[in-house]
Write an enzyme that holds these catalytic residues in place. Structure first.
Site, PDB file in Angstrom:
ATOM      1  N   GLU A  51      44.151  44.673  50.626  1.00 56.10           N
ATOM      2  CA  GLU A  51      43.639  44.339  49.450  1.00 56.10           C
ATOM      3  C   GLU A  51      42.376  43.731  49.348  1.00 56.10           C
ATOM      4  O   GLU A  51      41.702  42.949  48.336  1.00 56.10           O
ATOM      5  CB  GLU A  51      44.328  44.104  47.891  1.00 56.10           C
ATOM      6  CG  GLU A  51      46.090  44.532  47.841  1.00 56.10           C
ATOM      7  CD  GLU A  51      46.687  44.901  46.412  1.00 56.10           C
ATOM      8  OE1 GLU A  51      45.778  43.969  45.551  1.00 56.10           O
ATOM      9  OE2 GLU A  51      47.553  45.636  46.120  1.00 56.10           O
ATOM     10  N   HIS A 327      49.884  36.461  46.645  1.00 57.41           N
ATOM     11  CA  HIS A 327      51.104  36.786  47.670  1.00 57.41           C
ATOM     12  C   HIS A 327      50.293  35.476  48.502  1.00 57.41           C
ATOM     13  O   HIS A 327      49.922  34.936  48.284  1.00 57.41           O
ATOM     14  CB  HIS A 327      50.268  38.065  48.473  1.00 57.41           C
ATOM     15  CG  HIS A 327      51.786  38.910  48.406  1.00 57.41           C
ATOM     16  ND1 HIS A 327      52.005  39.897  48.594  1.00 57.41           N
ATOM     17  CD2 HIS A 327      51.231  39.386  47.018  1.00 57.41           C
ATOM     18  CE1 HIS A 327      52.583  40.964  48.415  1.00 57.41           C
ATOM     19  NE2 HIS A 327      51.802  40.748  47.248  1.00 57.41           N
TER      20      HIS A 327
END
Length: 467
Positions: A51, A327
């Protein structure tokens, strides 16, 4: 020229949450991610990012890390890019981006998995002068689960993707190289995708090597209750369960009260003892050691072993006070366990044939059959919608001859034209996309059936030898 191979390799994997226009404070967070990777102690030798969608963010991270990670690759894929990056201390000799044949649906544009062209970023990294001083790195981001298994309509996609990356990693292991698979796999430990990777390739999940009794999912999904374990706290989830997503420590998963305090600039402190029901492990590092073969003794020895693994990148942004991503990172250190002379052979090898239980292949095949039936129904519905819109357009073209007012004719033509455009889009997805997906499903089905047949033969041979 690299004079000597390293005695250890430090690996880091992080989902950066760098969605353009959607991820809050994207530029600030990803710039800080680069700075924190550069400040890491010990510093990583190989980094895999997911990402990281824009070249701008990649360049920012590269600028901060290029003094010790001079080699890097931003991988291009799909319409909006795959979001995958590999950084390395040593030269990247070869690189490729392998698209997954099954990868979401264009109709689910609000989810975006199909549009980003998810796949596997592959890099062959030269770590030393000898022919075996190679690390083959595979960085990926599997399709996101939008419902809980087994009700997730994308389960078949994620299973097929795990199958594809497993084939790539197994091929690298057969060449006798150090193989590292890392990324956001969007799966929990010992799920179907996880078992496929650890059975059909020699790679192992580093966290389960050091923490074999760690959690298999979020406590709120009764994963701990089934095992008769108490509710884990936030600290236990990080240190023992290796949770990288939805942690109580992560500011992007806080409740509204904490978010309001953060918005006011307050540095919110989370007690390590707080219950942490939602945290789970979605990010992984898998590895397979290169092997050496002594022709005089016939012995094979693993060249690399796992030293340690940990969850990292938990720090907050220094001014925004938020977590750097939604995350945390997963990190591992691999040690070269032996120093071998160049005369020893390192491959290629015929790896041991290992198979899933027969019923697991049947489960995969049942999922394929169920999903294929769904897509065939979808194709009929989409083509039916096109037929309806085409009929409506023809009826509108005829009807305008008898309408009493021009504005009524305009409305009829506008609605019918819009509907026909929508119908053509549906026909395109029904004929082209669904057809392509069904063909990819047939290939996947053949591979699973082939593996199942080999598993049946091996099981029969084992039963015969055992008797």
């Amino acid at each position: 020229m690299i004079d000597s191979p390293p005695s250890s390799v430090r690996v880091l994997s992080l989902n950066c949450w760098g969605l353009k226009f959607l991820a809050k404070w994207r530029n600030e967070r990803l710039s800080e991610i680069g700075r924190q990777i550069a400040a890491a102690d010990p510093p990583p030798d190989i980094v895999g990012l997911q990402e990281c969608w824009t070249q701008q963010d990649y360049n920012s991270i590269r600028e901060s890390t290029k003094h010790f990670l001079p080699h890097g690759k931003f991988y291009h894929s799909g319409i909006f890019g795959g979001g995958l990056v590999i950084l390395a201390r040593w030269p990247i000799e070869e690189s490729s981006m392998v698209r997954y044949p099954l990868n979401g649906r264009p109709a689910a544009f609000y989810r975006g998995d199909w549009f980003v062209g998810k796949g596997v970023a592959c890099a062959r990294i030269r770590m030393g002068p000898r022919k075996r001083d190679i690390a083959e790195v595979f960085c990926t981001h599997l399709h996101a689960p939008y419902e809980s298994e087994p009700h997730d309509s994308y389960l078949c996609h994620r299973t097929a993707q795990a199958w594809e990356i497993t084939k790539l990693m197994r091929g690298a292991a057969e060449r006798g190289h150090l193989v590292i698979g890392l990324g956001d796999f969007n799966m929990v430990p010992l799920s179907l995708a996880h078992r496929i990777i650890e059975t059909h390739s020699p790679l192992r999940d580093v966290w389960r090597i050091t923490h074999p009794d760690s959690s298999l999912g979020a406590a709120k999904d009764k994963c701990e209750q089934v095992r008769g374990l108490p509710m884990p706290n936030a600290e236990f989830n990080i240190s023992k369960n290796g949770t990288t997503c939805d942690s109580a420590f992560n500011s992007w998963r806080w409740n509204e009260a904490h978010k309001k305090r953060l918005a006011k600039g307050e540095n919110v402190h989370i007690e390590p003892s707080v219950d942490d029901a939602s945290a789970k492990r979605l990010d992984y590092i898998f590895f397979s050691s290169g092997e050496t073969h002594d022709a005089s003794t016939g012995q094979r020895t693993a060249e690399w072993t796992l030293k340690e693994t940990n969850v990292g990148m938990m720090m907050r942004h220094p001014t925004l006070k938020c977590s750097l991503s939604d995350h945390f990172s997963i990190e591992a250190t691999l040690n070269r366990s032996i120093t071998t002379p160049e005369t020893l052979d390192t491959g290629p090898y015929a790896l041991e044939e290992r198979y899933l239980p027969i019923e697991t292949y049947d489960e995969i095949l049942a999922n394929i059959t169920k999903y294929m039936a769904r897509e065939r129904i979808q194709r009929k519905l989409r083509l039916g919608h096109f037929g309806f819109q085409l009929s409506l357009t023809v009826a509108s073209l005829i009807g305008v001859w008898w309408v009493p007012h021009n504005y009524v004719a305009f409305i009829l033509m506008f609605i019918s034209s819009f509907g026909l455009a929508l119908g053509v889009t549906e026909a395109w997805m029904g004929l082209l996309f669904v057809g392509s997906e069904i063909r990819a499903l047939k290939e996947f089905e053949w591979e699973v059936r082939n593996a199942r047949e080999r598993a049946v033969v091996k099981q029969a041979a084992d039963d015969k030898n055992g008797s």
